[in-house]
Write a protein that holds these residues in place. Structure first.
Motif, PDB file in Angstrom:
ATOM      1  N   UNK A  78      -8.318  -6.875 -20.930  1.00 48.16           N
ATOM      2  CA  UNK A  78      -7.059  -6.463 -20.568  1.00 48.16           C
ATOM      3  C   UNK A  78      -6.811  -5.884 -19.439  1.00 48.16           C
ATOM      4  N   UNK A  79      -7.935  -5.323 -18.583  1.00 47.15           N
ATOM      5  CA  UNK A  79      -7.894  -4.812 -17.301  1.00 47.15           C
ATOM      6  C   UNK A  79      -8.004  -5.768 -16.412  1.00 47.15           C
ATOM      7  N   UNK A  80      -8.153  -7.086 -16.713  1.00 47.18           N
ATOM      8  CA  UNK A  80      -8.194  -8.193 -15.596  1.00 47.18           C
ATOM      9  C   UNK A  80      -7.131  -8.218 -14.583  1.00 47.18           C
ATOM     10  N   UNK A  81      -5.744  -8.307 -15.263  1.00 46.87           N
ATOM     11  CA  UNK A  81      -4.704  -8.286 -14.383  1.00 46.87           C
ATOM     12  C   UNK A  81      -4.433  -7.107 -13.479  1.00 46.87           C
ATOM     13  N   UNK A  82      -4.582  -5.840 -14.129  1.00 48.44           N
ATOM     14  CA  UNK A  82      -4.416  -4.672 -13.259  1.00 48.44           C
ATOM     15  C   UNK A  82      -5.514  -4.851 -12.061  1.00 48.44           C
ATOM     16  N   UNK A  83      -6.872  -5.296 -12.094  1.00 53.76           N
ATOM     17  CA  UNK A  83      -7.695  -5.357 -11.219  1.00 53.76           C
ATOM     18  C   UNK A  83      -7.378  -6.303 -10.014  1.00 53.76           C
ATOM     19  N   UNK A  84      -6.799  -7.352 -10.498  1.00 46.71           N
ATOM     20  CA  UNK A  84      -6.420  -8.498  -9.491  1.00 46.71           C
ATOM     21  C   UNK A  84      -5.043  -7.932  -9.022  1.00 46.71           C
ATOM     22  N   UNK A  85      -4.289  -7.230  -9.477  1.00 48.68           N
ATOM     23  CA  UNK A  85      -3.116  -6.563  -8.675  1.00 48.68           C
ATOM     24  C   UNK A  85      -3.729  -5.517  -7.441  1.00 48.68           C
ATOM     25  N   UNK A  86      -4.970  -5.216  -7.468  1.00 49.81           N
ATOM     26  CA  UNK A  86      -5.183  -4.652  -6.301  1.00 49.81           C
ATOM     27  C   UNK A  86      -5.207  -5.311  -4.929  1.00 49.81           C
ATOM     28  N   UNK A  87      -5.003  -6.566  -5.255  1.00 52.10           N
ATOM     29  CA  UNK A  87      -4.905  -7.503  -3.909  1.00 52.10           C
ATOM     30  C   UNK A  87      -3.749  -7.048  -2.961  1.00 52.10           C
ATOM     31  N   UNK A  88      -2.676  -6.310  -3.493  1.00 54.14           N
ATOM     32  CA  UNK A  88      -1.455  -5.889  -2.734  1.00 54.14           C
ATOM     33  C   UNK A  88      -1.858  -4.512  -2.094  1.00 54.14           C
ATOM     34  N   UNK A  89      -2.768  -3.933  -2.829  1.00 48.55           N
ATOM     35  CA  UNK A  89      -3.288  -2.432  -2.227  1.00 48.55           C
ATOM     36  C   UNK A  89      -4.333  -2.871  -1.229  1.00 48.55           C
ATOM     37  N   UNK A  90      -4.913  -4.195  -1.230  1.00 49.59           N
ATOM     38  CA  UNK A  90      -5.593  -4.257  -0.053  1.00 49.59           C
ATOM     39  C   UNK A  90      -4.914  -4.872   1.126  1.00 49.59           C
ATOM     40  N   UNK A  91      -3.825  -5.531   0.936  1.00 57.99           N
ATOM     41  CA  UNK A  91      -2.874  -5.793   1.920  1.00 57.99           C
ATOM     42  C   UNK A  91      -2.198  -4.661   2.648  1.00 57.99           C
ATOM     43  N   UNK A  92      -1.769  -3.551   1.887  1.00 58.62           N
ATOM     44  CA  UNK A  92      -1.341  -2.190   2.526  1.00 58.62           C
ATOM     45  C   UNK A  92      -2.322  -1.653   3.419  1.00 58.62           C
ATOM     46  N   UNK A  93      -3.779  -1.685   2.728  1.00 54.21           N
ATOM     47  CA  UNK A  93      -4.876  -0.874   3.669  1.00 54.21           C
ATOM     48  C   UNK A  93      -4.884  -1.600   4.803  1.00 54.21           C
ATOM     49  N   UNK A  94      -4.927  -2.959   4.693  1.00 55.37           N
ATOM     50  CA  UNK A  94      -5.073  -3.863   5.995  1.00 55.37           C
ATOM     51  C   UNK A  94      -3.901  -3.763   7.114  1.00 55.37           C
ATOM     52  N   UNK A  95      -2.738  -3.516   6.373  1.00 55.65           N
ATOM     53  CA  UNK A  95      -1.700  -3.358   7.488  1.00 55.65           C
ATOM     54  C   UNK A  95      -1.499  -1.828   8.034  1.00 55.65           C
ATOM     55  N   UNK A  96      -2.244  -0.970   7.174  1.00 54.80           N
ATOM     56  CA  UNK A  96      -2.309   0.589   7.657  1.00 54.80           C
ATOM     57  C   UNK A  96      -3.493   0.631   8.736  1.00 54.80           C
ATOM     58  N   UNK A  97      -4.492  -0.187   8.555  1.00 55.88           N
ATOM     59  CA  UNK A  97      -5.488  -0.234   9.746  1.00 55.88           C
ATOM     60  C   UNK A  97      -5.115  -1.049  10.838  1.00 55.88           C
ATOM     61  N   UNK A  98      -4.206  -1.891  10.826  1.00 54.79           N
ATOM     62  CA  UNK A  98      -3.763  -2.716  12.076  1.00 54.79           C
ATOM     63  C   UNK A  98      -2.516  -1.965  12.526  1.00 54.79           C
ATOM     64  N   UNK A  99      -2.029  -1.131  11.887  1.00 53.21           N
ATOM     65  CA  UNK A  99      -0.883  -0.155  12.617  1.00 53.21           C
ATOM     66  C   UNK A  99      -1.511   1.116  12.904  1.00 53.21           C
ATOM     67  N   UNK A 100      -2.993   1.360  13.025  1.00 49.78           N
ATOM     68  CA  UNK A 100      -3.471   2.562  13.005  1.00 49.78           C
ATOM     69  C   UNK A 100      -2.774   3.659  12.506  1.00 49.78           C
ATOM     70  N   UNK A 101      -2.389   3.609  11.452  1.00 49.54           N
ATOM     71  CA  UNK A 101      -1.782   4.728  10.673  1.00 49.54           C
ATOM     72  C   UNK A 101      -2.661   5.765  10.062  1.00 49.54           C
ATOM     73  N   UNK A 102      -3.946   5.501   9.845  1.00 48.79           N
ATOM     74  CA  UNK A 102      -4.907   6.414   9.437  1.00 48.79           C
ATOM     75  C   UNK A 102      -4.701   6.724   7.930  1.00 48.79           C
ATOM     76  N   UNK A 103      -4.110   5.747   7.299  1.00 53.29           N
ATOM     77  CA  UNK A 103      -3.645   5.970   5.774  1.00 53.29           C
ATOM     78  C   UNK A 103      -4.572   5.120   4.768  1.00 53.29           C
ATOM     79  N   UNK A 104      -5.499   4.151   5.339  1.00 51.23           N
ATOM     80  CA  UNK A 104      -6.153   3.565   4.384  1.00 51.23           C
ATOM     81  C   UNK A 104      -7.046   4.200   3.409  1.00 51.23           C
ATOM     82  N   UNK A 105      -7.545   5.132   3.910  1.00 50.60           N
ATOM     83  CA  UNK A 105      -8.544   5.919   3.058  1.00 50.60           C
ATOM     84  C   UNK A 105      -7.866   6.666   1.895  1.00 50.60           C
ATOM     85  N   UNK A 106      -6.707   7.292   2.228  1.00 51.71           N
ATOM     86  CA  UNK A 106      -5.767   7.843   1.441  1.00 51.71           C
ATOM     87  C   UNK A 106      -5.109   6.900   0.268  1.00 51.71           C
ATOM     88  N   UNK A 107      -5.186   5.734   0.755  1.00 43.25           N
ATOM     89  CA  UNK A 107      -4.241   4.757  -0.371  1.00 43.25           C
ATOM     90  C   UNK A 107      -5.412   4.231  -1.198  1.00 43.25           C
TER      91      UNK A 107
END
Length: 281
Positions: free
Chosen positions: A29-58
């Motif tokens: 049952x936790x497989x789909x929630x785990x796969x949904x972490x892909x969108x979090x990874x996208x947000x972390x990458x964008x944060x890193x590219x924009x130098x927001x410094x929010x990746x760790x907090x995300x």
């Protein structure tokens, strides 16, 4: 030495098999929630590219949410199987305490802010929930009361925190006006009427805007959950109307209560402003 009989051995094996099956079902049952972490990874990458410094907090925030929700899932599973009303009350009071602490943190310059926020949230949500149960809108069962209480407490927490912070900040900005009114014989309530009104309007505006646009811009959580669970849209709408009513009622009572409970900290017994409350930034 104790020896297991063949019957006992089969029973132990059956229990272990059931536990293993339950664990496998949970992990599946936790497989789909785990796969949904892909969108979090996208947000972390964008944060890193924009130098927001929010990746760790995300990452920390989503990990904390994952752990908290997993724990609360097991807790609710336990509470829902109990017939004792005490567990419902205990879960509700726990939510109020956490909400009071969080709202108090937002209004950290308000003396005893956490207690003021907690008492306000308790008053607003308890009165609203009591009326809903009294009118038989919801049965007093864990499956209804705990989710309903959670929504009310969450909204009341946000509104109360904003109200307290805004009221204190407005009085600080307009101290001279408030002091002049007090010198002319006004009571604390009369002297801060405009500040109280402004703080309440600002805090409650998002709740009112949400009620005005509900269903037009987005489908709310309770309604979405029911529809995704297989309920008919009309049934989901009926529940959502009740939810919107209770959120507005609880938020209004809690925010107004917080302004009344703030006054003793803002004024001396001689009806003068407690200047030390307004000195810090």
């Amino acid at each position: 030495m104790h020896h297991f009989s063949p019957h006992q051995g089969k029973e132990v094996t059956w229990i272990l098999a059931m536990d293993l099956e339950w664990l496998l079902e949970y992990l599946k049952g936790m497989l789909k929630p785990t796969l949904a972490l892909v969108v979090v990874l996208m947000a972390v990458i964008l944060s890193y590219m924009q130098k927001l410094g929010l990746g760790g907090e995300m990452v920390y925030s989503i990990f904390r949410a994952f752990v908290q929700l997993s724990i609360i899932g097991f807790v609710l599973e336990f509470i829902f199987t109990q017939k004792n009303v005490g567990w419902i009350v205990l879960a509700y009071l726990f939510m109020v305490c956490v909400a009071g602490y969080t709202a108090g943190q937002r209004a950290k310059h308000v003396p005893r802010g956490k207690y003021v926020a907690g008492a306000s949230i308790l008053a607003g949500t308890a009165v609203t929930m009591f009326l809903l149960v009294l009118l038989n809108v919801f049965p007093f069962t864990p499956q209804y009361i705990i989710p309903v209480a959670g929504m009310m407490v969450g909204n009341a927490m946000t509104v109360t925190g904003v109200t307290m912070k805004r009221l204190r900040d407005d009085i600080k900005i307009q101290m001279s006006l408030v002091e002049t009114a007090l010198a002319l014989g006004a009571t604390p309530r009369q002297a801060t009427h405009q500040q109280v009104k402004r703080s309440l309007v600002i805090a409650l505006s998002p709740v009112l805007d949400n009620a005005k646009t509900v269903g037009l811009i987005s489908l709310p959580g309770a309604m979405t959950g029911l529809i995704m669970g297989g309920a008919s849209p009309l049934e989901a709408i009926r529940l959502q109307i009740v939810v919107m009513n209770m959120l507005l009622g609880a938020s209004t009572v809690s925010s107004i209560m917080s302004t009344y409970l703030c006054w003793p900290a803002f004024f001396t017994k001689a009806y003068q402003l407690e200047t030390k409350v307004f000195m810090s930034d």
